[in-house]
Design a protein around this motif. Structure first.
Motif, mmCIF file in Angstrom:
data_model
loop_
_atom_site.group_PDB
_atom_site.id
_atom_site.type_symbol
_atom_site.label_atom_id
_atom_site.label_comp_id
_atom_site.label_asym_id
_atom_site.label_seq_id
_atom_site.Cartn_x
_atom_site.Cartn_y
_atom_site.Cartn_z
ATOM 1 N N ARG A 12 0.839 -1.208 0.000
ATOM 2 C CA ARG A 12 0.000 0.000 0.000
ATOM 3 C C ARG A 12 0.872 1.255 0.000
ATOM 4 O O ARG A 12 0.608 2.199 -0.745
ATOM 5 C CB ARG A 12 -0.918 0.013 1.224
ATOM 6 N N ALA A 13 1.900 1.244 0.854
ATOM 7 C CA ALA A 13 2.791 2.415 0.934
ATOM 8 C C ALA A 13 3.518 2.623 -0.388
ATOM 9 O O ALA A 13 3.699 3.764 -0.834
ATOM 10 C CB ALA A 13 3.792 2.220 2.071
ATOM 11 N N GLN A 14 3.925 1.529 -1.029
ATOM 12 C CA GLN A 14 4.624 1.637 -2.309
ATOM 13 C C GLN A 14 3.709 2.237 -3.377
ATOM 14 O O GLN A 14 4.118 3.133 -4.134
ATOM 15 C CB GLN A 14 5.110 0.262 -2.745
ATOM 16 N N ILE A 15 2.479 1.762 -3.435
ATOM 17 C CA ILE A 15 1.519 2.287 -4.415
ATOM 18 C C ILE A 15 1.257 3.768 -4.148
ATOM 19 O O ILE A 15 1.219 4.587 -5.076
ATOM 20 C CB ILE A 15 0.205 1.477 -4.379
ATOM 21 N N LEU A 16 1.088 4.134 -2.875
ATOM 22 C CA LEU A 16 0.854 5.539 -2.531
ATOM 23 C C LEU A 16 2.034 6.417 -2.923
ATOM 24 O O LEU A 16 1.849 7.532 -3.415
ATOM 25 C CB LEU A 16 0.579 5.670 -1.032
ATOM 26 N N ASP A 17 3.246 5.930 -2.716
ATOM 27 C CA ASP A 17 4.441 6.703 -3.090
ATOM 28 C C ASP A 17 4.461 6.980 -4.590
ATOM 29 O O ASP A 17 4.744 8.100 -5.030
ATOM 30 C CB ASP A 17 5.713 5.946 -2.687
ATOM 31 N N VAL A 18 4.178 5.941 -5.382
ATOM 32 C CA VAL A 18 4.163 6.112 -6.839
ATOM 33 C C VAL A 18 3.032 7.043 -7.253
ATOM 34 O O VAL A 18 3.214 7.937 -8.095
ATOM 35 C CB VAL A 18 4.040 4.746 -7.544
ATOM 36 N N ALA A 19 1.844 6.859 -6.668
ATOM 37 C CA ALA A 19 0.700 7.713 -7.012
ATOM 38 C C ALA A 19 0.980 9.161 -6.644
ATOM 39 O O ALA A 19 0.671 10.083 -7.415
ATOM 40 C CB ALA A 19 -0.546 7.217 -6.286
ATOM 41 N N ARG A 20 1.589 9.378 -5.479
ATOM 42 C CA ARG A 20 1.907 10.745 -5.049
ATOM 43 C C ARG A 20 2.852 11.409 -6.051
ATOM 44 O O ARG A 20 2.658 12.575 -6.424
ATOM 45 C CB ARG A 20 2.541 10.712 -3.653
ATOM 46 N N ARG A 21 3.854 10.671 -6.483
ATOM 47 C CA ARG A 21 4.811 11.235 -7.436
ATOM 48 C C ARG A 21 4.134 11.535 -8.770
ATOM 49 O O ARG A 21 4.340 12.611 -9.345
ATOM 50 C CB ARG A 21 5.977 10.264 -7.653
ATOM 51 N N MET A 22 3.286 10.619 -9.247
ATOM 52 C CA MET A 22 2.655 10.820 -10.555
ATOM 53 C C MET A 22 1.627 11.948 -10.515
ATOM 54 O O MET A 22 1.540 12.760 -11.439
ATOM 55 C CB MET A 22 2.029 9.513 -11.038
ATOM 56 N N PHE A 23 0.847 12.021 -9.433
ATOM 57 C CA PHE A 23 -0.117 13.114 -9.328
ATOM 58 C C PHE A 23 0.574 14.458 -9.150
ATOM 59 O O PHE A 23 0.023 15.506 -9.491
ATOM 60 C CB PHE A 23 -1.078 12.871 -8.161
ATOM 61 N N THR A 24 1.794 14.453 -8.596
ATOM 62 C CA THR A 24 2.556 15.693 -8.442
ATOM 63 C C THR A 24 3.161 16.131 -9.763
ATOM 64 O O THR A 24 3.259 17.330 -10.043
ATOM 65 C CB THR A 24 3.660 15.502 -7.386
ATOM 66 N N HIS A 48 -7.010 -1.334 -7.265
ATOM 67 C CA HIS A 48 -8.446 -1.235 -6.966
ATOM 68 C C HIS A 48 -8.787 -1.968 -5.671
ATOM 69 O O HIS A 48 -9.655 -1.525 -4.910
ATOM 70 C CB HIS A 48 -9.261 -1.776 -8.135
ATOM 71 N N TYR A 49 -8.090 -3.064 -5.405
ATOM 72 C CA TYR A 49 -8.333 -3.828 -4.177
ATOM 73 C C TYR A 49 -7.969 -2.994 -2.947
ATOM 74 O O TYR A 49 -8.711 -2.969 -1.959
ATOM 75 C CB TYR A 49 -7.515 -5.120 -4.198
ATOM 76 N N TYR A 50 -6.843 -2.299 -3.002
ATOM 77 C CA TYR A 50 -6.381 -1.523 -1.858
ATOM 78 C C TYR A 50 -7.065 -0.166 -1.739
ATOM 79 O O TYR A 50 -7.332 0.316 -0.629
ATOM 80 C CB TYR A 50 -4.869 -1.297 -1.933
ATOM 81 N N PHE A 51 -7.337 0.479 -2.864
ATOM 82 C CA PHE A 51 -7.766 1.881 -2.814
ATOM 83 C C PHE A 51 -9.097 2.163 -3.505
ATOM 84 O O PHE A 51 -9.646 3.249 -3.314
ATOM 85 C CB PHE A 51 -6.690 2.780 -3.439
ATOM 86 N N GLY A 52 -9.596 1.269 -4.314
ATOM 87 C CA GLY A 52 -10.819 1.542 -5.057
ATOM 88 C C GLY A 52 -10.515 2.253 -6.367
ATOM 89 O O GLY A 52 -9.599 1.872 -7.100
ATOM 90 N N THR A 53 -11.240 3.319 -6.649
ATOM 91 C CA THR A 53 -11.108 4.035 -7.920
ATOM 92 C C THR A 53 -9.931 5.007 -7.902
ATOM 93 O O THR A 53 -9.322 5.255 -6.855
ATOM 94 C CB THR A 53 -12.384 4.835 -8.199
ATOM 95 N N LYS A 54 -9.632 5.586 -9.066
ATOM 96 C CA LYS A 54 -8.595 6.616 -9.138
ATOM 97 C C LYS A 54 -8.951 7.792 -8.228
ATOM 98 O O LYS A 54 -8.073 8.360 -7.556
ATOM 99 C CB LYS A 54 -8.415 7.091 -10.581
ATOM 100 N N ARG A 55 -10.213 8.161 -8.191
ATOM 101 C CA ARG A 55 -10.657 9.249 -7.320
ATOM 102 C C ARG A 55 -10.308 8.955 -5.871
ATOM 103 O O ARG A 55 -9.775 9.822 -5.159
ATOM 104 C CB ARG A 55 -12.158 9.448 -7.463
#
Length: 208
Positions: A12-24, A48-55
Motif C-alpha cells: 500500500r505504501a509503495q503504491i501511494l508513493d508512486v501515485a503521489r509522485r505521478m499526481f505531483t 483497486h483492491y487496496y484503494f478503489g477508484t482513481k478518485r
C-alpha cells in the motif's frame, strides 16, 4: 519495475508513493491506475483492491499531503519576533507548495471530477488546521473568530499567489515571498485588530 514480494502495508505504501509522485508530476486527468500499476510493478486490480477508484486513490494522496504539511509546522518559538515568525511560516508554505504544486492545485480545482464533497472537506479541514498552526507559531494568545476568518481569507491569497508563481510564471518566488510576508504581517498586526474593534465597541444587546 520488477515485482517484489511485500507485506500488504508495504505494498500500500509503495503504491501511494508512486501515485503521489505521478499526481505531483502530471495533471489529474493524465494519470491512470494502469500507469500507476505499471510504474509500481503490480496488476491494476491490486490498486483497486487496496484503494478503489482513481478518485479514491487521489483523495488518499491529498490526505497524505495535508497531513505531511501539518506535521512540518514548527512549534512556537519565544525567541522569534513577529516578523521572523511570519517569514518562517511563509518560507515553509512556499517549500511545501513547490514540492507538491500539481497535486495541490488539482485538489483546489477538483480537476477531473468536479466539485467533489469529500475532497472539499479535506481541503477545508486543512485550511482550518493551517490557521490554528499559524496562530500557534505567531503566538496569538487569544485569537478571535474575526482573526481566524482573516487568516482563512489569507490562505486564498497564498493559493492565488503560488499559482501565479508556479503555474502562470508571472511572479517569482522572491516576489511571492515578499507579497505573502508583508500581507500576513499587516493582517495580524494591523488589519485583524482593526476589524475586531467595531465588534468590541458595538453596544451589547440591552445595554443603555
Amino acid at each position: 519495475m520488477s515485482y517484489q514480494r511485500l507485506s500488504p502495508d508495504e505494498r500500500r505504501a509503495q503504491i501511494l508513493d508512486v501515485a503521489r509522485r505521478m499526481f505531483t508530476e502530471l495533471p489529474y486527468a493524465e494519470v491512470s491506475t494502469a500507469a500507476i500499476a505499471r510504474e509500481t510493478g503490480v496488476q491494476r486490480g491490486l490498486i483497486h483492491y487496496y484503494f478503489g477508484t482513481k478518485r479514491e486513490l487521489f483523495l488518499k494522496v491529498v490526505q497524505g499531503l495535508t497531513a505531511s504539511a501539518a506535521m512540518q509546522a514548527p512549534p512556537p518559538d519565544e525567541r522569534l519576533a513577529l516578523p521572523e515568525a511570519v517569514e518562517l511560516l511563509v518560507n515553509l508554505f512556499l517549500d511545501t507548495a513547490e514540492r507538491n504544486a500539481t497535486t495541490w492545485f488539482a485538489a483546489l480545482d477538483a480537476e477531473g471530477f468536479g466539485q467533489d464533497p469529500e475532497l472539499l472537506r479535506i481541503v477545508n479541514r486543512f485550511r482550518d488546521e493551517a490557521v490554528e498552526h499559524m496562530l500557534a507559531v505567531l503566538r496569538v494568545a487569544e485569537p478571535t473568530e474575526t482573526l481566524r476568518a482573516v487568516l482563512r481569507a489569507y490562505s486564498g491569497l497564498a493559493d492565488a499567489a503560488t499559482r501565479q508563481w508556479l503555474q502562470e510564471k508571472t511572479l517569482d518566488r522572491d516576489q511571492v515571498r515578499t507579497l505573502l510576508t508583508r500581507s500576513l504581517l499587516a493582517l495580524v498586526s494591523d488589519i485583524g485588530p482593526a476589524l475586531d474593534k467595531p465588534r468590541r465597541d458595538r453596544p451589547r444587546a440591552g445595554a443603555g
